[in-house]
Design a protein around this motif. Sequence first.
Motif, PDB file in Angstrom:
ATOM      1  N   VAL A  81       0.839  -1.200   0.000  1.00  0.00           N
ATOM      2  CA  VAL A  81       0.000   0.000   0.000  1.00  0.00           C
ATOM      3  C   VAL A  81       0.875   1.253   0.000  1.00  0.00           C
ATOM      4  CG1 VAL A  81      -1.666   1.345   1.354  1.00  0.00           C
ATOM      5  CG2 VAL A  81      -1.997  -1.116   1.061  1.00  0.00           C
ATOM      6  N   LEU A  82       1.955   1.232   0.785  1.00  0.00           N
ATOM      7  CA  LEU A  82       2.868   2.374   0.835  1.00  0.00           C
ATOM      8  C   LEU A  82       3.567   2.597  -0.508  1.00  0.00           C
ATOM      9  CD1 LEU A  82       4.506   1.929   4.370  1.00  0.00           C
ATOM     10  CD2 LEU A  82       2.941   3.745   3.650  1.00  0.00           C
ATOM     11  N   VAL A  83       4.005   1.515  -1.146  1.00  0.00           N
ATOM     12  CA  VAL A  83       4.672   1.615  -2.451  1.00  0.00           C
ATOM     13  C   VAL A  83       3.696   2.166  -3.490  1.00  0.00           C
ATOM     14  CG1 VAL A  83       5.704   0.291  -4.335  1.00  0.00           C
ATOM     15  CG2 VAL A  83       6.377  -0.170  -1.982  1.00  0.00           C
ATOM     16  N   ILE A  84       2.469   1.656  -3.490  1.00  0.00           N
ATOM     17  CA  ILE A  84       1.458   2.143  -4.444  1.00  0.00           C
ATOM     18  C   ILE A  84       1.208   3.634  -4.223  1.00  0.00           C
ATOM     19  CG2 ILE A  84      -0.991   2.004  -5.077  1.00  0.00           C
ATOM     20  CD1 ILE A  84      -0.762  -1.063  -4.526  1.00  0.00           C
ATOM     21  N   GLN A  85       1.097   4.041  -2.965  1.00  0.00           N
ATOM     22  CA  GLN A  85       0.864   5.457  -2.646  1.00  0.00           C
ATOM     23  C   GLN A  85       2.034   6.321  -3.115  1.00  0.00           C
ATOM     24  OE1 GLN A  85      -1.985   6.734  -1.629  1.00  0.00           O
ATOM     25  NE2 GLN A  85      -1.094   8.788  -1.721  1.00  0.00           N
ATOM     26  N   GLU A  86       3.250   5.828  -2.887  1.00  0.00           N
ATOM     27  CA  GLU A  86       4.449   6.566  -3.311  1.00  0.00           C
ATOM     28  C   GLU A  86       4.480   6.706  -4.837  1.00  0.00           C
ATOM     29  OE1 GLU A  86       9.174   5.698  -3.609  1.00  0.00           O
ATOM     30  OE2 GLU A  86       8.209   5.055  -1.758  1.00  0.00           O
ATOM     31  N   LEU A  87       4.189   5.618  -5.545  1.00  0.00           N
ATOM     32  CA  LEU A  87       4.153   5.649  -7.013  1.00  0.00           C
ATOM     33  C   LEU A  87       3.062   6.602  -7.510  1.00  0.00           C
ATOM     34  CD1 LEU A  87       4.659   1.874  -7.914  1.00  0.00           C
ATOM     35  CD2 LEU A  87       6.256   3.757  -8.362  1.00  0.00           C
ATOM     36  N   LYS A  88       1.926   6.553  -6.861  1.00  0.00           N
ATOM     37  CA  LYS A  88       0.812   7.410  -7.247  1.00  0.00           C
ATOM     38  C   LYS A  88       1.192   8.882  -7.118  1.00  0.00           C
ATOM     39  CE  LYS A  88      -3.977   8.400  -6.104  1.00  0.00           C
ATOM     40  NZ  LYS A  88      -5.037   8.201  -5.139  1.00  0.00           N
ATOM     41  N   GLU A  89       1.877   9.233  -6.024  1.00  0.00           N
ATOM     42  CA  GLU A  89       2.305  10.621  -5.820  1.00  0.00           C
ATOM     43  C   GLU A  89       3.293  11.064  -6.899  1.00  0.00           C
ATOM     44  OE1 GLU A  89       3.792  10.887  -1.826  1.00  0.00           O
ATOM     45  OE2 GLU A  89       1.812  10.474  -0.955  1.00  0.00           O
ATOM     46  N   VAL A  90       4.198  10.171  -7.262  1.00  0.00           N
ATOM     47  CA  VAL A  90       5.185  10.493  -8.299  1.00  0.00           C
ATOM     48  C   VAL A  90       4.512  10.636  -9.668  1.00  0.00           C
ATOM     49  CG1 VAL A  90       7.177   9.569  -9.547  1.00  0.00           C
ATOM     50  CG2 VAL A  90       7.101   9.412  -7.075  1.00  0.00           C
ATOM     51  N   LEU A  91       3.529   9.770  -9.937  1.00  0.00           N
ATOM     52  CA  LEU A  91       2.884   9.743 -11.251  1.00  0.00           C
ATOM     53  C   LEU A  91       1.774  10.782 -11.432  1.00  0.00           C
ATOM     54  CD1 LEU A  91       2.687   5.877 -11.533  1.00  0.00           C
ATOM     55  CD2 LEU A  91       3.901   7.365 -13.123  1.00  0.00           C
ATOM     56  N   GLN A  92       1.200  11.279 -10.344  1.00  0.00           N
ATOM     57  CA  GLN A  92       0.023  12.150 -10.427  1.00  0.00           C
ATOM     58  C   GLN A  92       0.229  13.342 -11.360  1.00  0.00           C
ATOM     59  OE1 GLN A  92      -3.097  11.460  -8.918  1.00  0.00           O
ATOM     60  NE2 GLN A  92      -3.640  13.036 -10.397  1.00  0.00           N
ATOM     61  N   LEU A 149       2.771  -1.160  -9.963  1.00  0.00           N
ATOM     62  CA  LEU A 149       2.752  -0.048 -10.918  1.00  0.00           C
ATOM     63  C   LEU A 149       1.369   0.074 -11.553  1.00  0.00           C
ATOM     64  CD1 LEU A 149       4.097   2.196 -12.559  1.00  0.00           C
ATOM     65  CD2 LEU A 149       4.925   0.427 -14.136  1.00  0.00           C
ATOM     66  N   GLN A 150       0.808  -1.064 -11.941  1.00  0.00           N
ATOM     67  CA  GLN A 150      -0.525  -1.049 -12.553  1.00  0.00           C
ATOM     68  C   GLN A 150      -1.564  -0.501 -11.579  1.00  0.00           C
ATOM     69  OE1 GLN A 150      -1.636  -4.534 -14.760  1.00  0.00           O
ATOM     70  NE2 GLN A 150      -3.831  -4.093 -14.562  1.00  0.00           N
ATOM     71  N   LYS A 151      -1.520  -0.940 -10.337  1.00  0.00           N
ATOM     72  CA  LYS A 151      -2.485  -0.449  -9.339  1.00  0.00           C
ATOM     73  C   LYS A 151      -2.330   1.052  -9.118  1.00  0.00           C
ATOM     74  CE  LYS A 151      -3.337  -4.799  -7.037  1.00  0.00           C
ATOM     75  NZ  LYS A 151      -3.323  -5.594  -5.834  1.00  0.00           N
ATOM     76  N   ALA A 152      -1.102   1.532  -9.090  1.00  0.00           N
ATOM     77  CA  ALA A 152      -0.866   2.977  -8.919  1.00  0.00           C
ATOM     78  C   ALA A 152      -1.419   3.751 -10.112  1.00  0.00           C
ATOM     79  CB  ALA A 152       0.624   3.248  -8.742  1.00  0.00           C
ATOM     80  N   LEU A 153      -1.171   3.240 -11.323  1.00  0.00           N
ATOM     81  CA  LEU A 153      -1.655   3.923 -12.529  1.00  0.00           C
ATOM     82  C   LEU A 153      -3.184   3.899 -12.625  1.00  0.00           C
ATOM     83  CD1 LEU A 153       1.014   2.751 -15.131  1.00  0.00           C
ATOM     84  CD2 LEU A 153       0.673   5.074 -14.268  1.00  0.00           C
ATOM     85  N   GLU A 154      -3.792   2.822 -12.134  1.00  0.00           N
ATOM     86  CA  GLU A 154      -5.259   2.742 -12.146  1.00  0.00           C
ATOM     87  C   GLU A 154      -5.883   3.810 -11.255  1.00  0.00           C
ATOM     88  OE1 GLU A 154      -5.829  -1.315 -10.945  1.00  0.00           O
ATOM     89  OE2 GLU A 154      -5.795  -2.075 -13.010  1.00  0.00           O
ATOM     90  N   GLN A 155      -5.156   4.260 -10.240  1.00  0.00           N
ATOM     91  CA  GLN A 155      -5.685   5.250  -9.294  1.00  0.00           C
ATOM     92  C   GLN A 155      -5.430   6.695  -9.726  1.00  0.00           C
ATOM     93  OE1 GLN A 155      -4.326   4.371  -5.314  1.00  0.00           O
ATOM     94  NE2 GLN A 155      -4.770   2.186  -5.534  1.00  0.00           N
ATOM     95  N   ILE A 156      -4.687   6.882 -10.809  1.00  0.00           N
ATOM     96  CA  ILE A 156      -4.400   8.242 -11.296  1.00  0.00           C
ATOM     97  C   ILE A 156      -5.647   8.789 -11.985  1.00  0.00           C
ATOM     98  CG2 ILE A 156      -2.982   9.640 -12.866  1.00  0.00           C
ATOM     99  CD1 ILE A 156      -1.392   8.492 -10.543  1.00  0.00           C
TER     100      ILE A 156
END
Length: 195
Positions: free
Chosen positions: A7-18, A58-65
């Motif tokens: 969850v932390l990694v996904i959140q970190e990726l999401k912040e970088v990708l937003q 990565l996919q989960k983070a991108l799905e949340q953008i």
Amino acid sequence: MTKEDKVLVIQELKEVLQDAKVVYVASLEGMNAAATSDFRRQAFKQNITVKVVKNTLLQKALEQIEGVDYSEMFPTFKGNSALMISETANAPAKLIQGFRKKAEVPALKSAYLQETFYVGDENLATLVSIKSREEMIGEIITLLQSPLRNVLSALQNKDEANGNAEEAAPVAEETPAEEAAPEASTEATDAPGAE
């Protein structure tokens, strides 16, 4: 990796990708530790963020953008993946291409930039040829300056020509018109038909 870590990694990726405008996913598979380290070092020098990531995270983070549907890239998320984020559209492609001169890796999996998706390594040459914002601004400035330079050059040449004409003009006017006029009037009075 625990669920909380994921969850932390996904959140970190999401912040970088937003707010990312340029997103590349590359395969570093086949690169040894020294080559990978060199790749990361060169990326850092060019202001490219490189993160080796798990495909599912990565996919989960991108799905949340919000605002962008990255699903077109998802089929390329297989094997070893490195996420590359940059402000310059063609910088990651140029970095990959530079490394490809020495070896066959890294390979481009997919990219998203300028609201367009590029899927597959065959798009690398296209991505390299895309002009960065700075390159486009430079070209526009050059194009705008060119006519301005021509106008300034023409004005300078005109000023120089006028300066030369003004220098030549006083030489031609050394005999004033007043001196020439009395000679003409005496000739007219001396003529025999004038009486």
